[in-house]
Design an enzyme around this catalytic site. Structure first.
Site, PDB file in Angstrom:
ATOM      1  N   ASN A  44      -6.274  -4.887  -7.567  1.00  0.00           N
ATOM      2  CA  ASN A  44      -6.657  -3.033  -6.701  1.00  0.00           C
ATOM      3  C   ASN A  44      -6.053  -2.708  -7.573  1.00  0.00           C
ATOM      4  OD1 ASN A  44      -8.390  -1.402  -4.965  1.00  0.00           O
ATOM      5  ND2 ASN A  44      -6.259  -0.954  -4.133  1.00  0.00           N
TER       6      ASN A  44
ATOM      7  N   ALA B 101       0.332   6.932  -2.209  1.00  0.00           N
ATOM      8  CA  ALA B 101       1.468   5.844  -2.045  1.00  0.00           C
ATOM      9  C   ALA B 101       1.162   4.324  -0.956  1.00  0.00           C
ATOM     10  CB  ALA B 101       2.348   6.441  -0.608  1.00  0.00           C
ATOM     11  N   GLY B 102      -0.411   4.435  -0.916  1.00  0.00           N
ATOM     12  CA  GLY B 102      -0.322   2.994  -0.596  1.00  0.00           C
ATOM     13  C   GLY B 102      -1.475   2.484  -1.056  1.00  0.00           C
ATOM     14  N   CYS B 103      -1.028   0.919  -0.976  1.00  0.00           N
ATOM     15  CA  CYS B 103      -1.632  -0.516  -1.842  1.00  0.00           C
ATOM     16  C   CYS B 103      -2.732  -0.697  -1.984  1.00  0.00           C
ATOM     17  CB  CYS B 103      -1.064  -1.295  -1.405  1.00  0.00           C
ATOM     18  SG  CYS B 103       1.114  -1.403  -2.039  1.00  0.00           S
ATOM     19  N   VAL B 104      -3.804   0.154  -1.301  1.00  0.00           N
ATOM     20  CA  VAL B 104      -5.679  -0.278  -1.043  1.00  0.00           C
ATOM     21  C   VAL B 104      -5.677   1.122  -1.019  1.00  0.00           C
ATOM     22  CG1 VAL B 104      -7.410  -1.163  -0.410  1.00  0.00           C
ATOM     23  CG2 VAL B 104      -4.911  -2.337  -0.325  1.00  0.00           C
TER      24      VAL B 104
END
Lengths: 178, 104
Positions: A44, B101-104
């Site tokens: 992702n 900022a999140g990974c997903v």
């Protein structure tokens, strides 16, 4: 804080000009719920950076592209001495892991934790990654061994490759085995 | 912290050129930011940009691609067509909000 006026406007470098040939190929070999996530999360990230991304599913990793199993991945703390709730360090005695219902309980706990981070469950994640441009490849030997037909696998699967074909496809790629 | 002049407005930006002050954004600024990275804003772009700003204001975090698809109803593939290669970063840049900022 000092204020500096730029004589020319700073524009972020999104790498559009650079003709990058960077590509990444993940090998997913495990079908446990906890081991399904690492490659998908990294894929992702790679796709979001505009990187050509391939995922090769083999052995138990096939459970991520098998329609019958993709929504039933499980997490167990049997044999996983690192498993501890929260920050740790206390873990449950390994013997408890074998009691009926413990795997279901551990699976639910992990799913709740993942959902709380707003990370999708595996089936939705697979759909998302493919929509972002990932290529999904099934391992020929695993397909034969598990006696799978095309119709047994997710529609998103782009094809079945033998190992030679995967090695050819991943030429120049950064290959990450999970 | 650098100050840039965009569409005749003085706006604060970080070292990479991302705006740092939500309220300094205007539609004209957005058009200039988009032009900087070779994007001409259509109605489809505006739908994404406006959702991104509203969602950031409501939740204090920039939405991810997944959220743009699920909550704003814009198909993931369309986001990649509208903002090629790096949609999350490019949308954030034009919308004047921080990179997700999140990974997903």
């Amino acid at each position: 804080m000092t204020i500096t006026r730029e004589s020319t406007t700073v524009v972020p470098d999104f790498g559009d000009e650079a003709a990058t040939d960077r590509k990444i190929a993940f090998i997913c070999s495990k079908g446990n719920l906890d081991m399904a996530y690492p490659a998908l999360i990294m894929a992702n990230g790679a796709l979001g950076e505009g990187i050509e991304t391939h995922i090769f599913f083999t052995f138990w990793g096939m459970d991520l592209i098998n329609k019958k199993t993709v929504d039933h991945l499980k997490f167990t703390f049997l044999g996983n001495t690192a498993m501890h709730p929260g920050r740790g360090p206390f873990s449950m005695p390994q013997g408890f892991g074998g009691l009926p219902g413990m795997t279901a309980m551990a699976t639910k706990m992990l799913k709740d934790k993942i959902a709380a981070l707003d990370v999708p469950e595996i089936p939705e994640f697979m759909t998302l990654l493919h929509a972002m441009g990932a290529k999904f490849w099934a391992c020929k030997m695993s397909v034969d061994m598990m006696e799978l037909e095309d119709s047994d696998m997710l529609d998103e699967v782009d094809g079945v490759l033998n190992v030679t074909e995967f090695i050819e496809l991943s030429e120049g790629a950064q290959v990450i085995f999970v | 912290m650098p100050l840039a002049t965009l569409a005749g407005h003085d706006v604060h930006v970080d070292d990479e050129g991302f705006m740092t002050e939500y309220d300094e954004w205007t539609e004209d600024v957005a058009r200039t930011l988009a032009a900087n990275i070779g994007i001409e804003l259509t109605d489809a772009h505006w739908k994404a940009i406006n959702f991104m700003r509203e969602d950031f204001k409501a939740n204090g975090a920039s939405p991810t691609i997944r959220r743009m698809t699920n909550a704003a109803g814009i198909p993931t593939k369309e986001l990649f067509d509208l903002f090629p290669k790096k949609p999350a970063k490019k949308m954030a840049y034009i919308a004047g909000v921080p990179k997700p900022a999140g990974c997903v």
